[in-house]
Design a protein around this motif. Structure first.
Motif, mmCIF file in Angstrom:
data_model
loop_
_atom_site.group_PDB
_atom_site.id
_atom_site.type_symbol
_atom_site.label_atom_id
_atom_site.label_comp_id
_atom_site.label_asym_id
_atom_site.label_seq_id
_atom_site.Cartn_x
_atom_site.Cartn_y
_atom_site.Cartn_z
ATOM 1 N N PHE A 95 0.800 -1.135 -0.076
ATOM 2 C CA PHE A 95 0.012 -0.012 0.009
ATOM 3 C C PHE A 95 0.968 1.230 0.015
ATOM 4 N N ASN A 96 2.119 1.141 0.701
ATOM 5 C CA ASN A 96 2.952 2.216 0.513
ATOM 6 C C ASN A 96 3.215 2.878 -1.011
ATOM 7 N N LEU A 97 3.166 2.105 -1.976
ATOM 8 C CA LEU A 97 3.283 2.413 -3.319
ATOM 9 C C LEU A 97 2.116 3.248 -3.856
ATOM 10 N N VAL A 98 0.980 3.266 -3.192
ATOM 11 C CA VAL A 98 -0.078 3.988 -3.666
ATOM 12 C C VAL A 98 -0.703 5.112 -2.564
ATOM 13 N N ALA A 99 -0.093 5.151 -1.304
ATOM 14 C CA ALA A 99 -0.451 5.765 -0.197
ATOM 15 C C ALA A 99 -0.888 7.273 -0.774
ATOM 16 N N HIS A 100 0.003 7.917 -1.444
ATOM 17 C CA HIS A 100 -0.216 9.290 -1.865
ATOM 18 C C HIS A 100 -1.353 9.547 -2.669
ATOM 19 N N GLU A 101 -1.447 8.489 -3.809
ATOM 20 C CA GLU A 101 -2.429 8.615 -4.936
ATOM 21 C C GLU A 101 -3.984 8.309 -3.868
ATOM 22 N N TYR A 102 -3.789 7.492 -3.149
ATOM 23 C CA TYR A 102 -4.787 7.043 -2.236
ATOM 24 C C TYR A 102 -5.486 8.429 -1.586
ATOM 25 N N ALA A 103 -4.573 9.319 -0.854
ATOM 26 C CA ALA A 103 -4.700 10.523 -0.211
ATOM 27 C C ALA A 103 -5.633 11.434 -1.540
ATOM 28 N N ALA A 104 -4.853 11.451 -2.661
ATOM 29 C CA ALA A 104 -5.301 12.492 -3.430
ATOM 30 C C ALA A 104 -6.683 12.140 -4.069
ATOM 31 N N SER A 105 -7.232 10.750 -4.184
ATOM 32 C CA SER A 105 -8.438 10.495 -4.604
ATOM 33 C C SER A 105 -9.480 10.613 -3.499
ATOM 34 N N ALA A 106 -9.232 10.500 -2.368
ATOM 35 C CA ALA A 106 -10.041 10.636 -1.231
ATOM 36 C C ALA A 106 -10.300 12.328 -1.167
ATOM 37 N N GLU A 107 -9.404 13.122 -1.259
ATOM 38 C CA GLU A 107 -9.503 14.708 -1.433
ATOM 39 C C GLU A 107 -10.634 14.764 -2.415
ATOM 40 N N ALA A 108 -10.308 14.170 -3.904
ATOM 41 C CA ALA A 108 -11.099 14.236 -4.842
ATOM 42 C C ALA A 108 -12.687 14.275 -4.694
ATOM 43 N N LEU A 109 -12.968 13.321 -3.709
ATOM 44 C CA LEU A 109 -14.131 12.660 -3.259
ATOM 45 C C LEU A 109 -14.764 13.532 -2.013
ATOM 46 N N GLY A 110 -13.846 14.288 -1.171
ATOM 47 C CA GLY A 110 -14.271 14.989 -0.013
ATOM 48 C C GLY A 110 -14.295 13.960 0.856
ATOM 49 N N ARG A 111 -13.614 12.921 1.213
ATOM 50 C CA ARG A 111 -13.670 11.974 2.280
ATOM 51 C C ARG A 111 -12.216 12.149 3.063
#
Length: 391
Positions: free
Chosen positions: A249-265
């Protein structure tokens, strides 16, 4: 005329003695013929063990000239040529063996296998493939199929690699599920590059079916969804990755945060990331948490605590960056600001060699994560953590 039995009594011992002399002469001659070649052979072997390859080759050539019918000497000479990088000479030796009409079947198969290795080392992949395929059903069947698998990987013939891997599984050579999954992922990447999203999606489904617990299909699924603006689907894929293979999950942690921001979560994602960080602390997770945390003091406190627990250069650099943001004086002309800037530059330069991934099989280091090592071509040999996280 009377027959003198005395002559018969004398002739029997005489014939025996003459036969014994003749046999002794033949035996000595045979022993001399047999021992001549091993003497030269052992001489070449001694040179080989002492890393004197040129002298070893000369000795083996002499042995072959003395006994051209001995196949073992030809095999030794051909292998030595191949190890020396003299592939053309190795090919000639092994082709000479194949052309011998008196060569037994087992030796002929061995010669064909050696010839296939010569072609492989020489980079003649088409000829190597044909030679390995000719070994199907022989004593070298499994070895040849494993070599074919490696050959297809080198030439990026992923469909052919999938077929060979499945044949190996059917023959009881072990499980190749993880590698088959990687092959389908490579096909998906190629399909995306060719603007064929439907094919890419189908290949990713095949990759997940081949190895349901493999991390790469989930990583790619989430990345493709995020790139298409489907952040909900991306979060589902990466959430499954966090549950099944949390280390990756380390490989996509930053991308995960970006998608969560885009959804307001952001708050829910922050809680999820914090839980993952408590289980497996890494700077990648901390960077993602920092992105979602709106409180500067909380972000700085986390960095300080991480630096205490994991005193790495990258963490120190991140803390310096947070101090600059807190001061809001990136362009301050004061001597303190100049000193901090110089320290930041020095830390960044010192941390760069450690901010890498290292192959556990061959030690090849890279700034980016590779599913297949560019050095040894092994799959999943890179731990999903940078070098600093192991210190």
């Amino acid at each position: 005329m009377d027959f003198d039995l005395q002559w018969l009594l004398w002739s029997v011992p005489l014939a025996f003695a003459l036969g014994w002399v003749a046999s002794r002469w033949d035996f000595r001659q045979w022993r001399r013929d047999v021992t001549e070649t091993p003497k030269v052979y052992y001489k070449g072997l001694n040179f080989l063990l002492n890393e004197q390859h040129d002298k070893a080759i000369d000795a083996f050539i002499e042995a072959v000239q003395q006994d051209p019918d001995t196949s073992d000497l030809h095999f030794a000479l051909g292998n030595l040529f191949r190890r020396r990088g003299e592939h053309e000479r190795a090919v000639r030796v092994h082709e000479y063996l194949l052309n011998r009409a008196d060569l037994p079947k087992a030796e002929r198969e061995r010669a064909r296998h050696e010839l296939a290795q010569d072609f492989m080392k020489a980079g003649l992949l088409d000829r190597a493939e044909a030679a390995y395929q000719a070994l199907a059903g022989t004593a070298f069947d499994t070895e040849s199929r494993l070599a074919l698998l490696s050959l297809h990987e080198r030439s990026r013939a992923w469909q052919a690699a999938i077929g060979v891997a499945r044949e190996l599984e059917q023959r009881g050579a072990g499980s190749f599920a993880s590698r088959i999954s990687h092959f389908f992922c490579e096909l998906a990447v190629e399909a995306d590059a060719a603007h064929q999203p439907d094919d890419a999606e189908a290949h990713l489904r095949d990759a997940r079916a081949a190895a349901p617990q493999a991390p790469r299909p989930l990583v790619l699924t989430g990345q493709r969804a995020a790139a298409a603006g489907e952040h909900e689907r991306a979060l589902r894929a990466w959430g499954a990755l966090l549950s099944a293979q949390s280390a990756w999950f380390n490989l996509v942690a930053h991308e995960y945060a970006a998608s969560a921001e885009a959804l307001g979560r952001a708050p829910a994602a922050l809680e999820q990331l914090a839980g993952a960080y408590r289980q497996n602390a890494s700077l990648e997770l901390l960077d993602a948490i920092t992105r979602l945390d709106p409180d500067p003091a909380s972000r700085r406190a986390r960095l300080i605590e991480h630096l205490r627990q994991h005193p790495t250069l990258a963490a120190a650099l991140a803390l310096l960056a947070s101090a600059r943001d807190a001061d809001r004086e990136p362009e301050s002309p004061s001597s303190d600001a100049a000193a901090i800037q110089a320290l930041r530059v020095a830390l960044r330069r010192a941390a760069r060699p450690l901010h890498r991934y290292r192959c556990a099989a061959c030690g090849f280091e890279a700034e980016h994560y590779f599913w297949q090592c560019p050095g040894c071509l092994g799959w999943d040999t890179y731990p999903p953590r940078r070098l600093e996280d192991f210190r």
